[in-house]
Design a protein around this motif. Structure first.
Motif, PDB file in Angstrom:
ATOM      1  N   ILE A 152       0.814  -1.219   0.000  1.00 60.17           N
ATOM      2  CA  ILE A 152       0.000   0.000   0.000  1.00 60.17           C
ATOM      3  C   ILE A 152       0.847   1.268   0.000  1.00 60.17           C
ATOM      4  O   ILE A 152       0.303   2.373  -0.089  1.00 60.17           O
ATOM      5  CB  ILE A 152      -0.985   0.018   1.186  1.00 60.17           C
ATOM      6  CG1 ILE A 152      -0.238   0.082   2.524  1.00 60.17           C
ATOM      7  CG2 ILE A 152      -1.900  -1.189   1.140  1.00 60.17           C
ATOM      8  CD1 ILE A 152      -1.162   0.299   3.718  1.00 60.17           C
ATOM      9  N   SER A 153       2.166   1.136   0.086  1.00 62.57           N
ATOM     10  CA  SER A 153       3.037   2.304  -0.047  1.00 62.57           C
ATOM     11  C   SER A 153       3.126   2.768  -1.492  1.00 62.57           C
ATOM     12  O   SER A 153       3.545   3.896  -1.764  1.00 62.57           O
ATOM     13  CB  SER A 153       4.445   1.989   0.473  1.00 62.57           C
ATOM     14  OG  SER A 153       4.425   1.695   1.849  1.00 62.57           O
ATOM     15  N   LEU A 154       2.732   1.897  -2.423  1.00 64.87           N
ATOM     16  CA  LEU A 154       2.767   2.230  -3.843  1.00 64.87           C
ATOM     17  C   LEU A 154       1.426   2.820  -4.268  1.00 64.87           C
ATOM     18  O   LEU A 154       0.389   2.553  -3.656  1.00 64.87           O
ATOM     19  CB  LEU A 154       3.062   0.984  -4.670  1.00 64.87           C
ATOM     20  CG  LEU A 154       4.374   0.257  -4.382  1.00 64.87           C
ATOM     21  CD1 LEU A 154       4.506  -0.959  -5.294  1.00 64.87           C
ATOM     22  CD2 LEU A 154       5.565   1.170  -4.542  1.00 64.87           C
ATOM     23  N   PRO A 155       1.412   3.615  -5.340  1.00 66.22           N
ATOM     24  CA  PRO A 155       0.153   4.194  -5.822  1.00 66.22           C
ATOM     25  C   PRO A 155      -0.724   3.140  -6.490  1.00 66.22           C
ATOM     26  O   PRO A 155      -0.263   2.051  -6.833  1.00 66.22           O
ATOM     27  CB  PRO A 155       0.625   5.236  -6.836  1.00 66.22           C
ATOM     28  CG  PRO A 155       1.918   4.678  -7.348  1.00 66.22           C
ATOM     29  CD  PRO A 155       2.563   4.031  -6.159  1.00 66.22           C
ATOM     30  N   PHE A 156      -1.998   3.470  -6.671  1.00 69.60           N
ATOM     31  CA  PHE A 156      -2.881   2.586  -7.420  1.00 69.60           C
ATOM     32  C   PHE A 156      -2.958   3.056  -8.868  1.00 69.60           C
ATOM     33  O   PHE A 156      -2.588   4.190  -9.193  1.00 69.60           O
ATOM     34  CB  PHE A 156      -4.272   2.498  -6.777  1.00 69.60           C
ATOM     35  CG  PHE A 156      -5.008   3.801  -6.644  1.00 69.60           C
ATOM     36  CD1 PHE A 156      -5.921   4.208  -7.608  1.00 69.60           C
ATOM     37  CD2 PHE A 156      -4.824   4.615  -5.530  1.00 69.60           C
ATOM     38  CE1 PHE A 156      -6.619   5.400  -7.480  1.00 69.60           C
ATOM     39  CE2 PHE A 156      -5.521   5.806  -5.387  1.00 69.60           C
ATOM     40  CZ  PHE A 156      -6.419   6.203  -6.366  1.00 69.60           C
ATOM     41  N   LEU A 157      -3.416   2.180  -9.747  1.00 63.04           N
ATOM     42  CA  LEU A 157      -3.485   2.464 -11.180  1.00 63.04           C
ATOM     43  C   LEU A 157      -4.934   2.679 -11.589  1.00 63.04           C
ATOM     44  O   LEU A 157      -5.821   1.928 -11.178  1.00 63.04           O
ATOM     45  CB  LEU A 157      -2.892   1.310 -11.991  1.00 63.04           C
ATOM     46  CG  LEU A 157      -1.373   1.275 -12.177  1.00 63.04           C
ATOM     47  CD1 LEU A 157      -0.649   1.255 -10.843  1.00 63.04           C
ATOM     48  CD2 LEU A 157      -0.967   0.060 -13.002  1.00 63.04           C
ATOM     49  N   MET A 158      -5.155   3.704 -12.404  1.00 68.40           N
ATOM     50  CA  MET A 158      -6.507   4.056 -12.841  1.00 68.40           C
ATOM     51  C   MET A 158      -6.654   3.881 -14.348  1.00 68.40           C
ATOM     52  O   MET A 158      -5.748   4.196 -15.115  1.00 68.40           O
ATOM     53  CB  MET A 158      -6.790   5.522 -12.515  1.00 68.40           C
ATOM     54  CG  MET A 158      -7.104   5.787 -11.066  1.00 68.40           C
ATOM     55  SD  MET A 158      -8.863   5.727 -10.719  1.00 68.40           S
ATOM     56  CE  MET A 158      -9.488   7.054 -11.734  1.00 68.40           C
ATOM     57  N   SER A 159      -7.834   3.398 -14.762  1.00 65.65           N
ATOM     58  CA  SER A 159      -8.186   3.427 -16.179  1.00 65.65           C
ATOM     59  C   SER A 159      -8.740   4.813 -16.499  1.00 65.65           C
ATOM     60  O   SER A 159      -8.928   5.643 -15.606  1.00 65.65           O
ATOM     61  CB  SER A 159      -9.233   2.356 -16.488  1.00 65.65           C
ATOM     62  OG  SER A 159     -10.488   2.712 -15.917  1.00 65.65           O
ATOM     63  N   GLN A 160      -9.041   5.069 -17.756  1.00 65.52           N
ATOM     64  CA  GLN A 160      -9.638   6.346 -18.119  1.00 65.52           C
ATOM     65  C   GLN A 160     -11.116   6.368 -17.731  1.00 65.52           C
ATOM     66  O   GLN A 160     -11.759   5.329 -17.613  1.00 65.52           O
ATOM     67  CB  GLN A 160      -9.490   6.592 -19.617  1.00 65.52           C
ATOM     68  CG  GLN A 160     -10.085   5.522 -20.504  1.00 65.52           C
ATOM     69  CD  GLN A 160      -9.735   5.737 -21.960  1.00 65.52           C
ATOM     70  OE1 GLN A 160      -9.531   6.859 -22.404  1.00 65.52           O
ATOM     71  NE2 GLN A 160      -9.658   4.660 -22.728  1.00 65.52           N
ATOM     72  N   TYR A 161     -11.627   7.576 -17.493  1.00 66.67           N
ATOM     73  CA  TYR A 161     -13.038   7.733 -17.162  1.00 66.67           C
ATOM     74  C   TYR A 161     -13.894   7.544 -18.411  1.00 66.67           C
ATOM     75  O   TYR A 161     -13.532   7.974 -19.502  1.00 66.67           O
ATOM     76  CB  TYR A 161     -13.304   9.127 -16.592  1.00 66.67           C
ATOM     77  CG  TYR A 161     -12.748   9.357 -15.209  1.00 66.67           C
ATOM     78  CD1 TYR A 161     -13.410   8.872 -14.087  1.00 66.67           C
ATOM     79  CD2 TYR A 161     -11.573  10.072 -15.022  1.00 66.67           C
ATOM     80  CE1 TYR A 161     -12.912   9.089 -12.815  1.00 66.67           C
ATOM     81  CE2 TYR A 161     -11.062  10.294 -13.750  1.00 66.67           C
ATOM     82  CZ  TYR A 161     -11.733   9.802 -12.650  1.00 66.67           C
ATOM     83  OH  TYR A 161     -11.228  10.020 -11.392  1.00 66.67           O
ATOM     84  N   GLN A 162     -15.028   6.909 -18.218  1.00 66.60           N
ATOM     85  CA  GLN A 162     -16.013   6.757 -19.291  1.00 66.60           C
ATOM     86  C   GLN A 162     -17.372   7.243 -18.804  1.00 66.60           C
ATOM     87  O   GLN A 162     -17.898   6.693 -17.840  1.00 66.60           O
ATOM     88  CB  GLN A 162     -16.105   5.290 -19.727  1.00 66.60           C
ATOM     89  CG  GLN A 162     -14.846   4.742 -20.355  1.00 66.60           C
ATOM     90  CD  GLN A 162     -14.554   5.353 -21.721  1.00 66.60           C
ATOM     91  OE1 GLN A 162     -15.414   6.015 -22.315  1.00 66.60           O
ATOM     92  NE2 GLN A 162     -13.351   5.137 -22.223  1.00 66.60           N
ATOM     93  N   PRO A 163     -17.956   8.300 -19.415  1.00 66.01           N
ATOM     94  CA  PRO A 163     -17.341   9.162 -20.425  1.00 66.01           C
ATOM     95  C   PRO A 163     -16.277  10.062 -19.796  1.00 66.01           C
ATOM     96  O   PRO A 163     -16.114  10.067 -18.575  1.00 66.01           O
ATOM     97  CB  PRO A 163     -18.533   9.983 -20.933  1.00 66.01           C
ATOM     98  CG  PRO A 163     -19.445  10.066 -19.745  1.00 66.01           C
ATOM     99  CD  PRO A 163     -19.322   8.730 -19.056  1.00 66.01           C
ATOM    100  N   SER A 164     -15.568  10.809 -20.616  1.00 61.89           N
ATOM    101  CA  SER A 164     -14.511  11.677 -20.117  1.00 61.89           C
ATOM    102  C   SER A 164     -15.079  12.790 -19.244  1.00 61.89           C
ATOM    103  O   SER A 164     -16.217  13.229 -19.432  1.00 61.89           O
ATOM    104  CB  SER A 164     -13.740  12.300 -21.288  1.00 61.89           C
ATOM    105  OG  SER A 164     -13.150  11.299 -22.082  1.00 61.89           O
ATOM    106  N   MET A 165     -14.273  13.238 -18.284  1.00 61.85           N
ATOM    107  CA  MET A 165     -14.681  14.365 -17.456  1.00 61.85           C
ATOM    108  C   MET A 165     -14.680  15.640 -18.293  1.00 61.85           C
ATOM    109  O   MET A 165     -13.862  15.791 -19.206  1.00 61.85           O
ATOM    110  CB  MET A 165     -13.732  14.530 -16.264  1.00 61.85           C
ATOM    111  CG  MET A 165     -13.788  13.400 -15.266  1.00 61.85           C
ATOM    112  SD  MET A 165     -12.885  13.766 -13.737  1.00 61.85           S
ATOM    113  CE  MET A 165     -11.212  13.963 -14.356  1.00 61.85           C
ATOM    114  N   GLU A 166     -15.585  16.543 -17.972  1.00 63.70           N
ATOM    115  CA  GLU A 166     -15.642  17.834 -18.656  1.00 63.70           C
ATOM    116  C   GLU A 166     -14.824  18.844 -17.862  1.00 63.70           C
ATOM    117  O   GLU A 166     -15.135  19.147 -16.710  1.00 63.70           O
ATOM    118  CB  GLU A 166     -17.094  18.306 -18.763  1.00 63.70           C
ATOM    119  CG  GLU A 166     -17.243  19.639 -19.466  1.00 63.70           C
ATOM    120  CD  GLU A 166     -18.682  20.125 -19.478  1.00 63.70           C
ATOM    121  OE1 GLU A 166     -19.236  20.285 -20.574  1.00 63.70           O
ATOM    122  OE2 GLU A 166     -19.244  20.332 -18.387  1.00 63.70           O
ATOM    123  N   ILE A 167     -13.761  19.351 -18.471  1.00 63.20           N
ATOM    124  CA  ILE A 167     -12.891  20.322 -17.808  1.00 63.20           C
ATOM    125  C   ILE A 167     -12.844  21.583 -18.661  1.00 63.20           C
ATOM    126  O   ILE A 167     -12.416  21.547 -19.817  1.00 63.20           O
ATOM    127  CB  ILE A 167     -11.470  19.756 -17.615  1.00 63.20           C
ATOM    128  CG1 ILE A 167     -11.530  18.440 -16.830  1.00 63.20           C
ATOM    129  CG2 ILE A 167     -10.594  20.767 -16.883  1.00 63.20           C
ATOM    130  CD1 ILE A 167     -10.195  17.742 -16.696  1.00 63.20           C
TER     131      ILE A 167
END
Length: 264
Positions: A152-167
């Motif tokens: 748990i000292s390491l980061p977690f991995l994320m997939s891309q958001y579906q749908p994409s976030m609006e920024i």
């Protein structure tokens, strides 16, 4: 190590707060644009978007004494089936404010599953993707998956958001001049283990610097770096944000917490 230079970038950094609405006000006073992570009255997080696509996530798990107790029981029970994931979630239970965890995004985002397989081939133990979702401030349900290393000292991995976030442009235009994450400073009391597993994660073994206070090294990833520091404590020590010439001025904006450094 079979797979080298596995392409990642820092996706987001999680900052725990006791009361979300209060924290949103405080971070706006620091000169950050803060976007609620959900519908009014239902959001449990808020986002500070940066220009390189990364973001800081303010979140609160403080829902009152009864629900907080139930959450602790549920997380503890999960430990009977998945001890590593239970230990990671335990860090998100109501408690002290501050930096809690961070996520890596694959480059490109479509390489998420490929990167997981490369990491496993390198010998790092990592979970299967877990599906997640939330409703954003537009009322749209975002879906993604995440995978967590056993350590748990390491980061977690994320997939891309579906749908994409609006920024929008206004969401990344911060009055204090904040632009992007320049560096994450990570401390570890188990240098050999943490250095070895970070090396498997990124597919690189950076040069180690020996200092009076201990060992340190930089893991370069796209646009930023992970500064690993030997220390008695374990966790994220500080996030360093690069800024434009409009550097934060305490006469204009409130000073950020000690774990956030604005650097011109």
């Amino acid at each position: 190590m079979k797979n080298k230079n596995i392409p990642f970038k820092i996706g987001h950094v999680l900052i725990q707060v006791d009361h979300l609405d209060t924290a949103i006000l405080q971070y706006r006073q620091m000169g950050f644009q803060v976007v609620p992570g959900g519908l009014p009255g239902k959001a449990h997080n808020a986002l500070i978007y940066l220009r390189n696509g990364s973001f800081l996530e303010l979140f609160s798990t403080n829902h009152g004494k009864i629900i907080n107790t139930m959450l602790k029981v549920m997380v503890k029970a999960l430990g009977m089936f998945d001890r590593s994931y239970s230990c990671r979630l335990a860090r998100f239970l109501p408690g002290c404010d501050g930096l809690r965890d961070y996520a890596l995004d694959s480059i490109p985002a479509t390489k998420y599953q490929d990167n997981i397989e490369k990491i496993r081939t390198n010998g790092l133990i990592i979970s299967k993707p877990r599906p997640k979702s939330r409703v954003d401030h537009r009322g749209i349900r975002l879906k993604w998956t995440l995978s967590s290393p056993e350590n748990i000292s390491l980061p977690f991995l994320m997939s891309q958001y579906q749908p994409s976030m609006e920024i929008k442009e206004k969401d990344i235009s911060h009055p204090n001049g904040a632009l992007e994450i320049h560096e994450l400073q990570i401390t570890t009391s188990q240098w050999e283990k943490t250095y070895h597993e970070y090396s498997l994660l990124f597919g690189v073994k950076p040069e180690i610097t020996l200092e009076k206070t201990g060992r340190s090294c930089f893991f370069p990833i796209q646009g930023t770096s992970i500064y690993l520091i030997e220390n008695e404590k374990d966790g994220i020590e500080r996030v360093v944000l690069s800024c434009s010439s409009q550097l934060v001025n305490t006469d204009t904006h409130a000073a950020p917490p000690s774990f956030i450094l604005l650097k011109q």
